[in-house]
Structure formats: structure tokens, C-alpha cells
Motif scaffolding. Structure first.
Motif, mmCIF file in Angstrom:
data_model
loop_
_atom_site.group_PDB
_atom_site.id
_atom_site.type_symbol
_atom_site.label_atom_id
_atom_site.label_comp_id
_atom_site.label_asym_id
_atom_site.label_seq_id
_atom_site.Cartn_x
_atom_site.Cartn_y
_atom_site.Cartn_z
ATOM 1 N N TYR A 120 5.751 -7.126 11.136
ATOM 2 C CA TYR A 120 5.076 -6.866 12.404
ATOM 3 C C TYR A 120 5.201 -5.409 12.830
ATOM 4 O O TYR A 120 6.066 -4.656 12.365
ATOM 5 C CB TYR A 120 5.672 -7.743 13.507
ATOM 6 C CG TYR A 120 5.369 -9.222 13.359
ATOM 7 C CD1 TYR A 120 4.071 -9.697 13.434
ATOM 8 C CD2 TYR A 120 6.400 -10.139 13.158
ATOM 9 C CE1 TYR A 120 3.805 -11.050 13.312
ATOM 10 C CE2 TYR A 120 6.145 -11.488 13.030
ATOM 11 C CZ TYR A 120 4.842 -11.944 13.109
ATOM 12 O OH TYR A 120 4.572 -13.274 12.977
ATOM 13 N N THR A 121 4.340 -5.042 13.781
ATOM 14 C CA THR A 121 4.451 -3.759 14.470
ATOM 15 C C THR A 121 4.705 -4.064 15.940
ATOM 16 O O THR A 121 3.897 -4.723 16.596
ATOM 17 C CB THR A 121 3.159 -2.940 14.320
ATOM 18 O OG1 THR A 121 2.919 -2.698 12.931
ATOM 19 C CG2 THR A 121 3.281 -1.603 15.049
ATOM 20 N N VAL A 122 5.837 -3.609 16.459
ATOM 21 C CA VAL A 122 6.310 -4.022 17.775
ATOM 22 C C VAL A 122 6.588 -2.801 18.645
ATOM 23 O O VAL A 122 7.171 -1.811 18.172
ATOM 24 C CB VAL A 122 7.594 -4.869 17.653
ATOM 25 C CG1 VAL A 122 8.137 -5.251 19.025
ATOM 26 C CG2 VAL A 122 7.319 -6.120 16.826
ATOM 27 N N LEU A 123 6.173 -2.871 19.913
ATOM 28 C CA LEU A 123 6.464 -1.814 20.872
ATOM 29 C C LEU A 123 7.510 -2.325 21.857
ATOM 30 O O LEU A 123 7.388 -3.425 22.396
ATOM 31 C CB LEU A 123 5.194 -1.411 21.635
ATOM 32 C CG LEU A 123 5.346 -0.312 22.683
ATOM 33 C CD1 LEU A 123 5.810 0.998 22.039
ATOM 34 C CD2 LEU A 123 4.038 -0.100 23.438
ATOM 35 N N VAL A 124 8.558 -1.529 22.096
ATOM 36 C CA VAL A 124 9.650 -1.944 22.965
ATOM 37 C C VAL A 124 9.843 -0.944 24.094
ATOM 38 O O VAL A 124 10.002 0.257 23.864
ATOM 39 C CB VAL A 124 10.973 -2.078 22.178
ATOM 40 C CG1 VAL A 124 12.102 -2.525 23.113
ATOM 41 C CG2 VAL A 124 10.815 -3.061 21.027
ATOM 42 N N ASP A 125 9.810 -1.454 25.333
ATOM 43 C CA ASP A 125 10.196 -0.677 26.505
ATOM 44 C C ASP A 125 11.699 -0.848 26.659
ATOM 45 O O ASP A 125 12.179 -1.900 27.052
ATOM 46 C CB ASP A 125 9.458 -1.203 27.741
ATOM 47 C CG ASP A 125 9.802 -0.432 29.005
ATOM 48 O OD1 ASP A 125 10.805 0.310 29.002
ATOM 49 O OD2 ASP A 125 9.088 -0.591 30.016
ATOM 50 N N VAL A 126 12.443 0.202 26.316
ATOM 51 C CA VAL A 126 13.895 0.105 26.310
ATOM 52 C C VAL A 126 14.459 0.067 27.732
ATOM 53 O O VAL A 126 15.627 -0.228 27.945
ATOM 54 C CB VAL A 126 14.504 1.261 25.489
ATOM 55 C CG1 VAL A 126 15.997 1.083 25.312
ATOM 56 C CG2 VAL A 126 13.853 1.318 24.109
ATOM 57 N N GLY A 127 13.631 0.350 28.725
ATOM 58 C CA GLY A 127 14.045 0.167 30.115
ATOM 59 C C GLY A 127 14.979 1.230 30.638
ATOM 60 O O GLY A 127 15.775 0.955 31.540
#
Length: 302
Positions: free
Chosen positions: A175-182
Motif C-alpha cells: 500500500y501507499t499510506v499518508l500519515v498525519d503524525v499530529g
């Protein structure tokens, strides 16, 4: 009398208004008096205020001959998992959690994972006031990370092994995943996932080493307004999914491949179903009342 930072399950408030370094020091003395302690694991999020409180608390424990180990800018799951596996008498996470950046405090769990609450809180408050009257506050030199043991190397080796036991990592698709690390401490756990899942391409936003007034948004994914940037980027990019942490990474919400917000109840139900199908042997599961009815309803069908 109850100090302004005392809440039902934690000790938290606005830094330098409700809770200060001196409060953390006296709380450390109080906790050491209220609970039999030999060794304690402590972590903190990316707020400078959290680190400040943690070091003063740690110095107080050290004065009481308690062995203290720590993790700097860590997700709270590292603290609770590490405390359980390595049999610490107490784990303490210093964090403002999903609250604005100027909030911080401490969340404690005794051996076995129970929250500090009820009569134990009353006892700690009594000892806190007693320490105020009888003990001179320490100087900041004693609140120094060099005086304590960094626990990251021990913890992450065991943590990675546990993930491999629970999840068939090789079956996860590329997969290709985008993460908002916050603006928070989920960065460390995400880096570990990148090592464990080389087939998944992770991209990040808001991966800052400090959460303060200059941060661009409140790290609270349970509010859909905090997820808007992530949702828009998913809609305009080639991603399979998106995830967002709060500042101590104990809240993780998701966005599907079309940029639709997935609430916690839906996400929790899907995770529970996946673990059941994997044959995980545990038969007891806890959930927050905030989840609504769909999670217990989903589990009840198995």
C-alpha cells in the motif's frame, strides 16, 4: 482541597498555570509514598512542558531510591506495553494528549495496567500537600536525563517481536499510506512500522519534533476538523489510506482511499474482526464508551 491539575484518571492542566515543575516533583514524592515502588518506566510526548514535568517527577523518585527508566518523545503505547512486559511497578506518561499544546500532565498505571484513581488519588493528594510542607524543591540540575536510563533499545526490540507475533506482516499488500503524525510522538512507532513493512510506502505530514504554539493544527483526530488536511491530500493523491495520530499516539483515526473520514467505532470494529479472523487467542476486549454501539454489536456476532 484538590489541586487544579487533579482529574478523574490523571493529573493534567495548563502548564505553568494549573501544573508546574514543582508540582511534578512533589507528586513524585507523594506517589513514592503512596505506592510501593522499586522500578518505574516514564515517557513523555513532544511538548517541552511534558519533558520538564517528567524530569522533575523522575528526580523525586530517584531521591526515594526508585530505579527510573525513560523514553523521550514516545507514543504512550510504548510506555504501557513496556511496563507490562518488563514488570515495572508503575508506568507514567507525561502528555497533553489530544488537548491543545499548552496542556500537559501525567497519566499513571500501576502494575497490571490499572489507572490511578479513587482512594489512591486521595492518598496521593494528601502526600502531595505533606511534601509541600516538609520538603525543599530540588534544583533543576538534578532533573537531568543523564541521571537516568534510556529504555528505547530494550523496548523496541521486544515491541517489534510482539507485532510480528500478532500480525502476519508478509500478507499486507504494498500500500501507499499518508500519515498525519499530529505534531507528536507517533513518529517513533511509524519509523518502526516502516522497518517491519518495507512493502508499504509511508508518507508523513506534521512530523515535528516539538508540539507548541507554532504547530499548524491541534493534534486531535477525533475531531473531523483536525482531519481536513489529511482528507484533502488523500483525495488529490494516489494513496490507499490515511491515518492520523494525536500527540501521544493513543488516538488513531483513519481516512479511506477516497478521503472519507472513518470514525473510531467503525475502525475499531474492523480491527476487532480482523484479529478474530487471525485467531488471536485473547477473549477479552476493552473499548471506550465513546465508540457507541457498533463495536460491541460487531463483536457479539462472533
Amino acid at each position: 482541597m484538590v489541586p487544579p491539575f487533579v482529574k478523574k484518571f490523571d493529573f493534567r492542566g495548563i502548564f505553568n498555570k494549573d501544573i508546574k515543575g514543582v508540582d511534578a516533583y512533589y507528586l513524585g514524592l507523594a506517589v513514592a509514598q503512596a505506592i510501593p515502588l522499586k522500578k518505574v518506566l516514564i515517557g513523555w510526548d513532544t511538548r517541552d512542558a511534558s519533558k520538564h514535568l517528567a524530569l522533575h517527577f523522575m528526580a523525586a523518585l530517584q531521591e526515594k531510591n526508585v530505579i527510573v527508566k525513560y523514553m523521550d518523545k514516545c507514543p504512550i503505547d510504548y510506555v504501557t506495553a513496556g511496563a507490562a512486559v518488563f514488570d515495572f511497578d508503575l508506568s507514567v506518561m507525561f502528555t497533553g494528549s489530544h488537548n491543545p499544546w499548552d496542556w500537559t500532565g501525567l497519566l499513571m498505571h500501576t502494575k497490571g495496567g490499572d489507572c490511578v484513581q479513587g482512594e489512591l488519588v486521595t492518598k496521593i493528594v494528601e502526600y502531595y500537600y505533606e511534601a509541600q510542607k516538609t520538603t525543599r524543591h530540588l534544583d533543576d540540575e538534578r532533573a537531568n536525563p543523564a541521571n537516568f536510563t534510556n529504555f528505547y533499545p530494550e523496548l523496541e526490540t521486544v515491541y517489534a517481536a510482539r507485532i510480528k507475533e500478532l500480525i502476519p506482516l508478509e500478507k499486507i499488500k504494498p500500500y501507499t499510506v499518508l500519515v498525519d503524525v499530529g505534531d507528536g510522538s507517533g513518529s517513533r512507532s511509524l519509523t518502526l512500522l516502516e522497518t517491519l513493512l518495507p512493502q508499504v510506502k509511508f508518507s508523513r505530514i506534521h512530523d515535528r519534533t516539538i508540539y507548541n504554539g507554532a504547530s499548524s493544527h491541534i493534534a486531535d483526530p477525533s475531531k473531523i476538523a483536525s482531519m481536513e488536511e489529511l482528507m484533502q491530500k488523500i483525495r488529490h493523491g494516489a494513496y490507499n489510506a490515511g491515518f492520523a495520530f494525536d500527540s501521544d499516539a493513543d488516538r488513531v483515526l483513519a481516512v479511506d482511499e477516497k478521503g472519507n473520514y472513518l470514525n473510531g467505532s467503525y475502525l475499531g470494529s474492523a480491527m476487532a474482526e480482523s484479529f478474530i479472523k487471525l485467531g488471536i487467542s485473547h477473549k477479552t476486549m476493552g473499548y471506550s464508551v465513546d465508540c457507541g454501539p457498533s463495536l460491541p454489536n460487531a463483536l457479539g456476532s462472533f
